[in-house]
Design an enzyme around this catalytic site. Structure first.
Site, PDB file in Angstrom:
ATOM      1  CB  CYS A  94      36.827 -24.950 -39.169  1.00 42.04           C
ATOM      2  SG  CYS A  94      38.027 -24.191 -38.068  1.00 42.04           S
ATOM      3  NE  ARG A 128      45.266 -23.052 -33.682  1.00 37.27           N
ATOM      4  CZ  ARG A 128      45.032 -22.714 -34.953  1.00 37.27           C
ATOM      5  NH1 ARG A 128      45.637 -21.678 -35.500  1.00 37.27           N
ATOM      6  NH2 ARG A 128      44.194 -23.411 -35.692  1.00 37.27           N
ATOM      7  CG  HIS A 192      36.983 -29.610 -36.721  1.00 41.24           C
ATOM      8  ND1 HIS A 192      37.126 -29.602 -38.087  1.00 41.24           N
ATOM      9  CD2 HIS A 192      37.564 -28.462 -36.281  1.00 41.24           C
ATOM     10  CE1 HIS A 192      37.770 -28.503 -38.461  1.00 41.24           C
ATOM     11  NE2 HIS A 192      38.048 -27.789 -37.387  1.00 41.24           N
TER      12      HIS A 192
HETATM   13  N1  GLN Z   1      42.880 -21.708 -40.629  1.00 39.86           N
HETATM   14  C1  GLN Z   1      41.699 -21.341 -39.918  1.00 39.86           C
HETATM   15  C2  GLN Z   1      41.965 -20.820 -38.513  1.00 39.86           C
HETATM   16  O1  GLN Z   1      42.933 -21.189 -37.872  1.00 39.86           O
HETATM   17  C3  GLN Z   1      40.727 -22.498 -39.885  1.00 39.86           C
HETATM   18  C4  GLN Z   1      41.200 -23.655 -39.030  1.00 39.86           C
HETATM   19  C5  GLN Z   1      40.404 -24.920 -39.221  1.00 39.86           C
HETATM   20  O2  GLN Z   1      39.727 -25.076 -40.231  1.00 39.86           O
HETATM   21  N2  GLN Z   1      40.537 -25.859 -38.290  1.00 39.86           N
HETATM   22  O3  GLN Z   1      41.178 -20.015 -38.048  1.00 39.86           O
END
Ligand code: GLN
Length: 235
Positions: A94, A128, A192
């Site tokens: 990520c 998101r 994840h």
């Molecule tokens: N901050 C990054 C995003 O929102 C990665 C998020 C994460 O590692 N879960 O894209």
């Protein structure tokens, strides 16, 4: 390998480690130990120098502020970059895929330089990406499907030197079409779960690269059960 113990660097778990991503290092260590291969986790905390002598480096996910602090530290202490030139195996999750690239533009539209380890750039998406992901491995990299949980604003575009890790069936991954990246011995993913307990075949691929030998099969019913449950949840 260093003195016959495979060293797994757990990189900046105090900044990068959402959703228990440190579990990826634990899975690598355990799956090697269960096969009689000596392995140990070397935590590398924020503010500490980054060793270039480890065999595997594991980097987890994090929020935009944490990943910006992390990339600054990793650029100032370029042990991971040196290790890559010595053929180390690297897993980035990520925030990991974003900071390994050439640059990333955060949700606040500020662009930061990455570590230049993979041919990619990342930018903030319009929404998101949150939920279960199901993807099929690209280039027959490993058997079965790739599953995981994603929660990120960033989207990643791969350049010609980087290959996708998988093709998305359910979820978003990098861009709704491909998931993750593979460049040399660097594997990146948005997933994840953590990703390695849920995808032991990917863990074994990294172990094969690090040890130079295909690891013996492991029959772990609890892992198979978890994998089947998660696969059903995503499909
Ligand atoms: N901050 C990054 C995003 O929102 C990665 C998020 C994460 O590692 N879960 O894209």
């Amino acid at each position: 390998m260093s003195e016959s113990t495979v060293q797994i660097a757990l990189v900046l778990p105090d900044l990068l480690g959402t959703y228990g991503d440190f579990g990826n290092a634990v899975v690598l260590e355990k799956r090697m130990n269960w096969r009689g291969i000596k392995a140990e986790i070397v935590p590398v905390m924020f503010g500490e120098p980054v060793p270039d002598s480890c065999d595997i480096y594991v980097v987890g996910g994090g929020e935009d502020t944490a990943q910006t602090l992390a990339v600054k530290h990793l650029r100032e202490h370029p042990g991971l970059q040196r290790a890559v030139t010595k053929n180390a195996v690297v897993l980035g999750v990520c925030a990991g895929i974003q900071i390994f690239g050439e640059s990333f533009t955060r949700a606040d539209q500020i662009t930061h330089p990455g570590m230049g380890l993979i041919d990619s750039t990342s930018h903030a998406g319009g929404s998101r990406a949150i939920g279960e992901v199901l993807a099929t491995p690209a280039n027959n990299l490993f058997e079965g499907v790739l599953t995981g949980f994603e929660n990120h604003q960033g989207r990643t575009v791969l350049g010609p030197a980087a290959q996708p890790l998988a093709h998305v069936k359910v979820g978003t991954g990098n861009d709704g079409s491909v998931e993750g990246a593979v460049q040399g011995r660097i594997v990146c993913t948005y997933l994840h779960g953590p990703v390695l307990p849920r995808n032991p075949q990917l863990a074994d691929l990294l172990i094969e690269w690090a040890t130079g030998a295909k690891p013996a099969p492991l029959d772990l019913p609890a892992v198979t059960q978890l994998r089947n449950e998660r696969q059903r949840a995503a499909s």
